[in-house]
Design a protein around this motif. Structure first.
Motif, PDB file in Angstrom:
ATOM      1  N   LEU A   1      34.196  58.475  49.187  1.00 49.82           N
ATOM      2  CA  LEU A   1      34.731  59.100  47.982  1.00 49.82           C
ATOM      3  C   LEU A   1      33.579  59.714  47.205  1.00 49.82           C
ATOM      4  CD1 LEU A   1      37.276  56.409  46.668  1.00 49.82           C
ATOM      5  CD2 LEU A   1      37.833  58.589  47.762  1.00 49.82           C
ATOM      6  N   GLU A   2      33.870  60.777  46.492  1.00 49.19           N
ATOM      7  CA  GLU A   2      32.852  61.458  45.687  1.00 49.19           C
ATOM      8  C   GLU A   2      33.431  61.710  44.299  1.00 49.19           C
ATOM      9  OE1 GLU A   2      28.965  63.198  45.370  1.00 49.19           O
ATOM     10  OE2 GLU A   2      29.861  62.349  47.182  1.00 49.19           O
ATOM     11  N   HIS A   3      32.950  60.968  43.311  1.00 50.70           N
ATOM     12  CA  HIS A   3      33.383  61.121  41.919  1.00 50.70           C
ATOM     13  C   HIS A   3      34.910  61.087  41.801  1.00 50.70           C
ATOM     14  CE1 HIS A   3      29.249  61.954  41.017  1.00 50.70           C
ATOM     15  NE2 HIS A   3      29.238  63.020  41.803  1.00 50.70           N
ATOM     16  N   ALA A   4      35.525  60.141  42.504  1.00 44.57           N
ATOM     17  CA  ALA A   4      36.977  60.019  42.490  1.00 44.57           C
ATOM     18  C   ALA A   4      37.447  59.199  41.285  1.00 44.57           C
ATOM     19  CB  ALA A   4      37.465  59.370  43.778  1.00 44.57           C
ATOM     20  N   THR A   5      38.725  59.310  40.982  1.00 39.06           N
ATOM     21  CA  THR A   5      39.354  58.533  39.911  1.00 39.06           C
ATOM     22  C   THR A   5      40.501  57.714  40.491  1.00 39.06           C
ATOM     23  OG1 THR A   5      38.791  60.132  38.171  1.00 39.06           O
ATOM     24  CG2 THR A   5      40.645  58.663  37.739  1.00 39.06           C
ATOM     25  N   LEU A   6      40.561  56.447  40.126  1.00 42.85           N
ATOM     26  CA  LEU A   6      41.688  55.584  40.482  1.00 42.85           C
ATOM     27  C   LEU A   6      42.337  55.082  39.206  1.00 42.85           C
ATOM     28  CD1 LEU A   6      40.343  53.363  43.430  1.00 42.85           C
ATOM     29  CD2 LEU A   6      42.037  55.184  43.562  1.00 42.85           C
ATOM     30  N   ARG A   7      43.658  55.147  39.176  1.00 39.36           N
ATOM     31  CA  ARG A   7      44.421  54.647  38.042  1.00 39.36           C
ATOM     32  C   ARG A   7      45.309  53.493  38.492  1.00 39.36           C
ATOM     33  NH1 ARG A   7      44.167  60.178  37.834  1.00 39.36           N
ATOM     34  NH2 ARG A   7      43.181  61.037  35.927  1.00 39.36           N
TER      35      ARG A   7
END
Length: 214
Positions: free
Chosen positions: A176-182
């Motif tokens: 992953l590269e600068h990913a966001t998880l919510r």
């Protein structure tokens, strides 16, 4: 007692021989409620036995009292913390560099989830913390974490805060590269290392790192 480098809590959830394999020379051992009896019956003397001890018989309570360096008991109703949190807070107060929780997962999901939340309390205190059972090794990261070889090859990432941003993985099968998880996202489930070690970095938020055996 001088400040211990590492404290292992043996709580009253699922325990087995795997938990004994966590113990190393110099570790400070804490028995939480029935976890104290587990330690004693495996030939280990708790530095502290703590809890309301409502899950032991009078005979077992006498055994715990006789074979612990120190015992702290409380009323099972008139208390504001679970037994495990009481043991965890004591461990933080000792200035340990690392706290390992065993017996913290079990059939009571409310207690299991509350114990996972204790990792946040440890993170805020700057103490390395892990929850370990026969098939899992659970940590929490808010900056950077490096993982090496483990008996638990599957690695899942789940947000503990509503949003975790800037997630970057290196050394993993699914980078992953600068990913966001919510909360509710399952993108981070079931990854594996492809190198001798892997690095997880986070820009903001708290990310659960769950290593699983099966």
């Amino acid at each position: 007692m001088s400040n211990p480098t590492r404290i292992i809590l043996f709580a009253g959830g699922n325990l087995g021989d795997w938990a004994l394999e966590e113990v190393e020379a110099g570790d400070c051992l804490v028995g939480v409620d029935r976890g104290a009896l587990f330690l004693i019956r495996h030939g280990l003397r708790p530095r502290l036995s703590i809890g309301d001890f409502d899950s032991v018989t009078p005979e077992e309570w006498a055994e715990i009292s006789a074979h612990s360096e120190e015992v702290r008991s409380c009323d099972p109703v008139l208390k504001d913390m679970t037994d495990t949190e009481m043991g965890f807070v004591w461990a933080l107060d000792q200035g340990a560099q690392e706290i390992v929780l065993t017996g913290a997962l079990g059939s009571r999901f409310d207690h299991t989830l509350a114990n996972v939340h204790l990792l946040w309390k440890g993170l805020r205190s700057g103490v390395r913390c892990r929850i370990v059972d026969a098939a899992n090794d659970i940590m929490l990261v808010d900056r950077e974490l490096t993982l090496g070889p483990s008996r638990c090859p599957h690695i899942s990432l789940l947000p503990l805060t509503p949003e975790v941003t800037g997630i970057t993985l290196s050394g993993f099968q699914y980078p992953l590269e600068h990913a966001t998880l919510r909360l509710g996202d399952t993108l981070g489930i079931s990854n594996v290392l492809t190198a001798d070690s892997g690095t997880i970095s986070v820009a903001s938020g708290c990310l659960l790192v769950i290593r699983s055996k099966d």
